[in-house]
Motif scaffolding. Structure first.
Motif, short mmCIF file in Angstrom:
data_model
loop_
_atom_site.label_atom_id
_atom_site.label_comp_id
_atom_site.label_asym_id
_atom_site.label_seq_id
_atom_site.Cartn_x
_atom_site.Cartn_y
_atom_site.Cartn_z
N ARG A 84 5.32 -1.30 -5.40
CA ARG A 84 6.51 -0.45 -5.35
C ARG A 84 7.48 -0.93 -4.28
O ARG A 84 8.70 -0.91 -4.46
CB ARG A 84 6.12 1.00 -5.10
N SER A 85 6.97 -1.37 -3.14
CA SER A 85 7.83 -1.86 -2.07
C SER A 85 8.62 -3.08 -2.52
O SER A 85 9.80 -3.24 -2.19
CB SER A 85 6.98 -2.22 -0.84
N ASP A 130 -1.69 6.71 -3.57
CA ASP A 130 -1.51 5.43 -4.23
C ASP A 130 -2.41 4.39 -3.59
O ASP A 130 -2.62 4.40 -2.37
CB ASP A 130 -0.05 4.95 -4.13
N SER A 131 -2.92 3.49 -4.38
CA SER A 131 -3.72 2.39 -3.85
C SER A 131 -2.82 1.43 -3.08
O SER A 131 -1.59 1.46 -3.19
CB SER A 131 -4.42 1.65 -4.99
N VAL A 132 -3.45 0.54 -2.30
CA VAL A 132 -2.68 -0.44 -1.53
C VAL A 132 -1.88 -1.34 -2.46
O VAL A 132 -0.70 -1.64 -2.20
CB VAL A 132 -3.63 -1.28 -0.64
N ALA A 133 -2.49 -1.76 -3.56
CA ALA A 133 -1.79 -2.64 -4.51
C ALA A 133 -0.57 -1.95 -5.11
O ALA A 133 0.50 -2.54 -5.27
CB ALA A 133 -2.76 -3.08 -5.61
N GLY A 169 1.04 10.26 -3.31
CA GLY A 169 1.56 9.14 -4.07
C GLY A 169 3.04 9.33 -4.35
O GLY A 169 3.54 10.46 -4.44
N ARG A 170 3.75 8.22 -4.50
CA ARG A 170 5.20 8.29 -4.71
C ARG A 170 5.54 9.05 -5.99
O ARG A 170 6.45 9.89 -6.00
CB ARG A 170 5.77 6.88 -4.77
N ARG A 172 -4.95 10.68 -5.95
CA ARG A 172 -6.22 10.62 -5.24
C ARG A 172 -6.24 11.54 -4.02
O ARG A 172 -7.26 12.11 -3.68
CB ARG A 172 -6.50 9.18 -4.80
N HIS A 173 -5.09 11.68 -3.37
CA HIS A 173 -5.03 12.54 -2.19
C HIS A 173 -5.23 14.00 -2.57
O HIS A 173 -5.99 14.73 -1.92
CB HIS A 173 -3.69 12.35 -1.48
N LEU A 174 -4.58 14.45 -3.62
CA LEU A 174 -4.73 15.82 -4.07
C LEU A 174 -6.14 16.08 -4.59
O LEU A 174 -6.71 17.16 -4.36
CB LEU A 174 -3.71 16.14 -5.16
#
Length: 375
Positions: free
Chosen positions: A101-102, A93-96, A353-354, A339-341
């Motif tokens: 989500r937080s 997930d991107s920072v934004a 990502g969540r 993006r990580h995968l």
């Protein structure tokens, strides 16, 4: 070990960690090497000191127990020269997105999310009386099949407290060891099939497996070299022998219509068919589901589809594609682009990502729910 208390028995064995050479009922001809170095126990014999080549996948017939097996050498999963070129892992997930989500978790939806996660945890932690095999396959390669198998393995290892195995039954150059973070591999299905005996305990077996960083074990199909592929006889030997040691075995199969893949799909307790979010991928997966419906047992009732997005710019309508596959009666779990995968390399739980973690958890729970129904 007894069928009813097998989980308690294997956990007790892990806690004891007693070497096989100290048990009077072990066959002394069985080598028990560790993952990194060959065994040197004088009672069991040193396989690395024996002349002759290591057995290959084409070996047939019963092995002479008087002839020790030569332990294969460890082989890196990625060439060290290439490993230096791997960049830093990117968060799914991107920072934004993570920040948004937080903020949302502080609202009223937090309680609902906690309740959903608790329910999934219960489903994933349900007891099993005998080891369950979950086969993962696809209609073609490059659609994320090994990635989905690795995700399922990590989810089961995270939630369960009993042994979990990731078994690679893909071609010689499969990527499951890399995705699970294994730096090197040694014993493969072909070698292990020749030395497994009913008298071996879990503490004996795991000496031939690759420990996974976040828990569980891995058995590769090969050492990453081009050679004879895994055959049906070896696959059956290994899975029938190992399922009594592990609560859940996730099998990363070759793509259909390979012979091993068809055997794995036919004999597994549950099946996960990975479909890319493309028109041709969904169409081919529907053909596979129609084939499963024609098998003599209820294979379709124990099948789940993972609909994967391998690009952030997917144009196929998700609702329409899912509906086309659900016409067969199977559940369809979308796995979003991450993006990580997409970056390849080892899968790190903290970098997913969540939405990807949630989808993988739902997929694992659906597959296990169907696997435990099979008697």
């Amino acid at each position: 070990m007894s069928q009813g208390d097998w989980q308690r028995d294997v956990l007790r064995e892990l806690g004891q960690g007693t070497p096989s050479s100290e048990s009077p009922d072990r066959p002394t001809a069985t080598p028990r090497p560790t993952h990194s170095e060959p065994a040197t126990d004088s009672k069991a014999g040193s396989p690395s000191d024996e002349p002759g080549p290591a057995p290959g996948p084409a070996a047939r017939g019963p092995r002479d127990p008087r002839v020790p097996i030569q332990a294969p050498q460890s082989v890196p999963t990625v060439d060290p020269r290439l490993a230096q070129a791997m960049g830093r892992p990117v968060h799914g997930d991107s920072v934004a997105r993570r920040t948004g989500r937080s903020l949302r978790t502080l609202g009223a939806s937090a309680a609902r999310e906690v309740a959903e996660e608790t329910q999934r945890a219960r489903e994933l932690q349900q007891p099993v009386t005998t080891g369950r095999l979950i086969a993962v396959t696809s209609v073609r390669g490059g659609v994320g099949k090994s990635t989905v198998a690795a995700l399922l393995s990590r989810i089961f290892n995270h939630y369960r407290h009993d042994p979990v195995l990731a078994l690679e039954a893909d071609a010689a150059l499969g990527t499951l060891p890399v995705r699970l973070g294994a730096e090197s591999v040694r014993w493969s299905c072909a070698e292990l099939a020749q030395i497994l005996t009913p008298s071996m305990q879990l503490t004996d077996v795991i000496g031939y497996l690759v420990p996974v960083a976040d828990g569980g074990w891995l058995l590769p199909a090969s050492q990453g070299r081009v050679g004879a592929p895994l055959d049906v006889r070896t696959y059956r030997t290994v899975t029938l022998a190992l399922r009594r040691y592990f609560a859940v075995t996730v099998v990363d199969c070759e793509s259909l219509p390979g012979e091993v893949a068809r055997t794995a799909m036919d004999t597994a307790h549950a099946r996960v068919v990975v479909a890319p979010m493309t028109a041709e991928g969904v169409n081919g997966t529907r053909i596979v589901l129609d084939w499963l419906a024609q098998l003599p047992h209820s294979a379709l009732a124990t099948t789940v589809v993972a609909l994967t997005a391998n690009s952030p710019d997917t144009t196929l309508d998700l609702k329409t594609a899912s509906a086309h596959l659900r016409e067969t009666g199977v559940p369809v779990i979308p796995v979003p682009y991450d993006r990580h995968l997409a970056g390849g390399g080892p899968i790190l739980n903290a970098m997913l990502g969540r939405d990807t973690r949630d989808a993988a958890t739902v997929l694992a729970a659906e597959a296990l729910q169907r696997a435990v129904r099979v008697r």
